[in-house]
Enzyme design. Structure first.
Site, PDB file in Angstrom:
ATOM      1  N   LYS A 138      17.524  -3.822  31.440  1.00 44.41           N
ATOM      2  CA  LYS A 138      17.178  -4.015  32.851  1.00 44.41           C
ATOM      3  C   LYS A 138      18.184  -4.971  33.450  1.00 44.41           C
ATOM      4  CE  LYS A 138      13.430  -2.792  35.128  1.00 44.41           C
ATOM      5  NZ  LYS A 138      12.948  -1.446  34.982  1.00 44.41           N
TER       6      LYS A 138
HETATM    7  N1  GLU Z   1      13.668   1.554  36.965  1.00 45.08           N
HETATM    8  C1  GLU Z   1      12.954   2.644  36.391  1.00 45.08           C
HETATM    9  C2  GLU Z   1      11.969   2.140  35.333  1.00 45.08           C
HETATM   10  O1  GLU Z   1      11.569   1.011  35.346  1.00 45.08           O
HETATM   11  C3  GLU Z   1      13.850   3.762  35.916  1.00 45.08           C
HETATM   12  C4  GLU Z   1      14.852   3.393  34.860  1.00 45.08           C
HETATM   13  C5  GLU Z   1      15.872   4.490  34.563  1.00 45.08           C
HETATM   14  O2  GLU Z   1      15.770   5.555  35.143  1.00 45.08           O
HETATM   15  O3  GLU Z   1      16.751   4.227  33.751  1.00 45.08           O
HETATM   16  O4  GLU Z   1      11.526   2.880  34.492  1.00 45.08           O
END
Ligand code: GLU
Length: 449
Positions: A138
């Site tokens: 993240k």
């Molecule tokens: N931000 C989204 C999540 O928390 C998607 C992450 C992604 O598609 O890599 O799952």
């Protein structure tokens, strides 16, 4: 992490003493205090519970819990008024055992390293539960995107990407949208990385516009996945959608698509909210009119066909389906007893604290769809986008959505089988499946050298 400093029996002389109640729950590992944050503690509490249940050896636990690596960068940006502002950006890569790391990039004023680390850990369990060949990651920049102009946002995004180039790549770490970021932000990231490489690299990010290698159905994927799982949960508890009502906290990309998908299945959306507050109409909100209002005013507030209510009131409004689709830690020990719903669908990451979980566990009338499953639709279609980019071969939207539902179905069925077999909560079952898979991969690969 930290395993090199440990003795053969897995005991570490530097480790702070375990809490005196004699449990094996962990205190923070020395040197890892940088991650301390309420959301990080919450993710660790969840992990410790599952590790205890799965009997994961002590010597493997810290290695699974703490991120493999994290980067914090200063991002100087020329502002439109001719000054320079410095923002702080983070990227946390949780584990590398299954493939590249994967996860969103968040722009929000309260972004902190420990929060990003918790979200990266949840991404790991989410990807493993869905069977994706990724570790979790993240990123985040502490900024308020609503107060930045488009040109400032572009300069911020390009500089963040530039700073991260040594740590990312289509086989290393792939970013995607999260709170406060969108397709345009992904397009700038892809362009910055591609200019650096000297050729187009669409697979460096997912959730980008379809024109430049994005996948059909990615924008809608998380919300559609939420609605699919709400349908499955409704089947399980025998809830008919004919007269069912839903309240949705957070009316961004995920919340608004979930609302529309649920409405298409006959559910009446009686309340929605965003960061400024919410709107309620017992007869059901007209989503077409509401979306036109949001497009113009950038908020649900002031929608004429409803009464205003606060975010706190929305969570306690009696309804059949409650969908927290905003920030973490919204349902706590303080309000968990007052939630009035049959299905609690965690479209956000970490909306329910462990203390609230304990209260909800007693309330057998509520069916919880845990975050690592409920919002997995986004990363599942991100995976499809990455695969399509790597092969330069693109699928129809129907193919994407069909494959998405198949993966969600399998994960839902596996979770429910464990719930039945071990008489545990849906959260424990979903986390157990994810954590166990990462643990097994780690064991199979062993430790180098
Ligand atoms: N931000 C989204 C999540 O928390 C998607 C992450 C992604 O598609 O890599 O799952």
């Amino acid at each position: 992490m930290g395993s090199a400093a440990r003795g053969p029996a897995g005991k570490d002389r530097n480790r702070p003493a375990a809490p005196s109640r004699g449990s094996r729950f962990r205190a923070i590992f020395p040197g890892m205090e940088i991650y301390d944050h309420p959301t990080w503690r919450m993710a660790c509490q969840q992990f410790d519970l599952v590790a205890e249940r799965l009997d994961i050896p002590d010597c493997d636990r810290d290695r699974m819990k703490y991120p493999k690596r994290s980067m914090t960068v200063a991002i100087p940006v020329h502002t439109d008024d001719g000054c320079t502002r410095v923002f702080t950006g983070h990227r946390v890569q949780h584990h590398l055992a299954l493939g590249p790391t994967k996860g969103g990039l968040r722009y929000h004023p309260e972004v902190a390293l420990g929060e990003v680390a918790a979200l990266a850990m949840w991404m790991s369990w989410k990807c493993a539960l869905a069977g994706l060949p990724y570790g979790g990651a993240k990123g985040g920049v502490a900024c308020d995107p609503r107060t930045l102009s488009a040109t400032e946002l572009e300069r911020l995004t390009r500089r963040y990407t530039q700073e991260m180039i040594p740590f990312i790549g289509p086989q290393v770490d792939i970013m995607a949208p999260d709170m406060g970021t969108n397709e345009q932000v992904m397009a700038w990231m892809m362009d910055t990385y591609s200019v650096h490489m000297g050729y187009s690299v669409p697979s460096i990010v997912t959730g980008k516009p379809v024109r430049i290698g994005g996948s059909l159905g990615r924008r809608e994927a998380t919300g559609r996945g939420v609605a699919y799982l709400v349908n499955r949960a409704s089947d399980t508890i025998g809830l008919s959608h004919e007269n069912a009502t839903a309240c949705i906290q957070g009316y961004g990309n995920v919340g608004s698509v979930a609302a529309l998908s649920l409405a298409r299945h006959g559910v009446k959306i009686i309340a929605v909210s965003d960061v400024s507050g919410g709107v309620f109409n017992a007869r059901g909100l007209d989503l077409w009119k509401l979306n036109a209002h949001v497009a113009e005013k950038k908020t649900v507030l002031g929608f004429p066909e409803g009464d205003s209510l606060t975010n706190e009131q929305l969570l306690e409004t009696p309804c059949d389906i409650l969908v927290p689709a905003a920030l973490e830690r919204q349902i706590t020990a303080a309000n968990a007893g007052r939630i009035r719903c049959r299905i609690l669908a965690e479209a956000a990451n970490g909306p329910v604290t462990p203390e609230a979980d304990a209260i909800l566990a007693e309330r057998l009338e509520i069916f919880l769809i845990p975050d690592v499953l409920c919002n997995a639709g986004g990363v599942i279609v991100s995976y499809f986008e990455w695969v399509q980019d790597l092969q330069s071969f693109f699928w129809s939207e129907a193919e994407v959505t069909d494959k998405l539902f198949r993966i969600l179905e399998q994960a839902f069925v596996q979770m429910m089988a464990l719930v039945k077999k071990q008489k545990i909560s849906t959260r424990l079952a979903a986390l157990s499946l994810g954590i166990q898979r990462v643990h097994e991969a780690r064991k199979l690969r062993g430790l180098f050298p």
